[in-house]
Design an enzyme around this catalytic site. Structure first.
Site, short mmCIF file in Angstrom:
data_model
loop_
_atom_site.label_atom_id
_atom_site.label_comp_id
_atom_site.label_asym_id
_atom_site.label_seq_id
_atom_site.Cartn_x
_atom_site.Cartn_y
_atom_site.Cartn_z
N HIS A 414 60.47 23.50 77.01
CA HIS A 414 60.52 24.91 76.62
C HIS A 414 59.21 25.40 76.02
CE1 HIS A 414 62.63 28.55 76.40
NE2 HIS A 414 63.81 28.11 76.00
N ASP A 418 59.62 28.93 80.51
CA ASP A 418 60.62 29.83 79.97
C ASP A 418 61.93 29.70 80.76
OD1 ASP A 418 58.85 30.85 78.10
OD2 ASP A 418 58.09 32.37 79.49
#
Length: 441
Positions: A414, A418
């Site tokens: 992450h 995204d």
């Protein structure tokens, strides 16, 4: 006779140390030039180390599971004639300490029962006369007597009944005999019937506890997985795909493959991934979190997570984006076999930019695979299942039809990827899978 300290050579890859995974010699063995000394592991690749000289092994630099620095003594040999140029007359302190430890362990193992502590703190061998057996017999008798005092009255049962009860995990003390105080097979049957009604389940035979040292590939896997979960904030996304048409295409291609290798689902999936990646460059990337640099790779070096007897390995298909289905199928089969039989080369086990992991028929409904650090994503196809689905009937309505469905899971870093990009990428792969003619365009 002279002593030759053979230092662990530079195996390559810029490594600083290697792990001993197997010794092929022991102290006192005679070894010829080019004979096998040990197997050393470096970054999931096992390298066979051979002796540069003939001689007798007098020292070993550790035990299986120990890590040895490049350039430090691996073994010390006693050789005849002149020493090689790189020979060392005096062994390193570590090697000498290892030899002393080995000798101590050997002598202690044989002397432990006969050795007694002396005022000076050293052990000496006791008298060879055997100790009188009476104390042992008395101790056993006392112990047996204590057991008899704690136990209830003796259970009466034939050897066959006792064996059956043991196999079923039934304590005969809990079984009530029907007559004359003797437990019979019918009493066991009644106990089992009553126990089933009460939710009782006999315990299975217990295995002995086993302690296994975590070494070699298993230790490397443990370290890599721990580092991946510790450093990478994972998130996962799962999407359902209709693979009915893809499976039809695969069956047609296999029926007309001639001498080509048989296609599994994996080459088709890899082709779809490679077609979708140019629009999502952050998926095919590696993240150096120490330098804060993300390298987005143009070529797709696809890692194929492969289960072996030693543990999980990841052989790499170079430039997967430039290969057709048959080339991918051949490469997957060759690399998987090389990983399983231990012949995969170091460069075939490193440098992947994206990994696919599949459990085949055991794939489950969904998975949350762990990223192969320093990559930023890993993709996992799951089990194909057949379910009824609503499909267009061609006349503006719908009909129910049996379809083949498969979930695709993706785990991403992450910090780099995204959630929207991961979902969009999987949707692009889904479109290609559900319209497989696009894979051949």
């Amino acid at each position: 006779m002279a002593r030759f300290a053979f230092n662990l050579p530079d195996i390559g890859e810029g490594i600083a140390e290697a792990e001993i995974v197997d010794w092929h010699v022991k102290v006192g063995d005679r070894i010829e030039e080019d004979g096998r000394i040990a197997d050393m592991m470096t970054d999931k690749a096992t390298v066979e180390i051979e002796s540069p000289v003939s001689g007798t092994i007098v020292e070993l630099a550790g035990e299986v599971g120990d890590r040895i620095a490049i350039g430090s003594p691996l073994v010390v040999l006693e050789v005849e004639g002149e020493l090689p140029d790189e020979a060392a007359e005096a062994p390193a302190p570590k090697a000498a300490a290892v030899e002393r430890r080995i000798e101590t362990e050997t002598s202690d193992a044989s002397d432990e029962k006969d050795a007694r502590p002396q005022p000076g703190g050293e052990k000496t061998r006791a008298s060879p006369e055997p100790a009188p057996p009476e104390p042992v017999q008395k101790t056993e008798s006392a112990s047996a007597g204590a057991e008899r005092e704690e136990r209830p009255a003796k259970v009466l049962a034939s050897p066959a009944v006792r064996k059956r009860a043991k196999d079923l995990g039934i304590d005969l003390g809990e079984v009530r005999p029907a007559e004359d105080g003797r437990i019979r097979h019918s009493d066991l049957d009644a106990f089992l019937s009553y126990g089933a009604a009460q939710g009782y389940a006999p315990a299975g035979a217990a295995r002995a506890d086993e302690t296994i040292k975590v070494i070699g590939l298993r230790r490397r896997i443990a370290e890599n997985m721990a580092a991946s979960k510790r450093h990478i904030p994972h998130f996962s996304y799962v999407e359902e795909c209709d693979v009915t048409e893809l499976e039809k295409l695969r069956a047609d291609l296999n029926a007309n493959r001639g001498g080509k290798p048989k296609l599994t689902l994996l080459p088709l999936l890899i082709t779809a991934i490679c077609r979708a990646l140019p629009d999502f460059p952050m998926i095919n990337a590696r993240y150096d979190d120490e330098a804060n640099l993300v390298t987005r790779h143009g070529a797709v070096h696809m890692g194929i997570a492969t289960m072996t007897d030693a543990g999980l390995m990841v052989p790499v298909i170079r430039n997967a984006q430039a290969q057709n289905l048959w080339q991918l199928a051949s490469g997957i089969a060759r690399l998987a076999e090389a990983a399983r039989n231990g012949t995969a080369k170091s460069d075939e086990l490193s440098g992947s930019t994206l990994t696919v992991t599949s459990l085949g028929p055991l794939g489950g409904v969904a998975s949350t695979p762990v990223i192969n650090r320093p990559e930023v994503a890993i993709i996992g196809p799951n089990r194909i299942v057949e379910r009824p689905m609503f499909v267009p009937d061609g006349m503006g309505g719908e009909r129910i039809e049996k379809r083949k469905l498969m979930n695709i899971s993706i785990s991403c870093d992450h910090r780099v990827v995204d959630g929207y990009d991961a979902a969009a990428f999987v949707q692009a792969v889904k479109t290609l899978i559900e319209t497989p003619v696009l894979l051949l365009a």
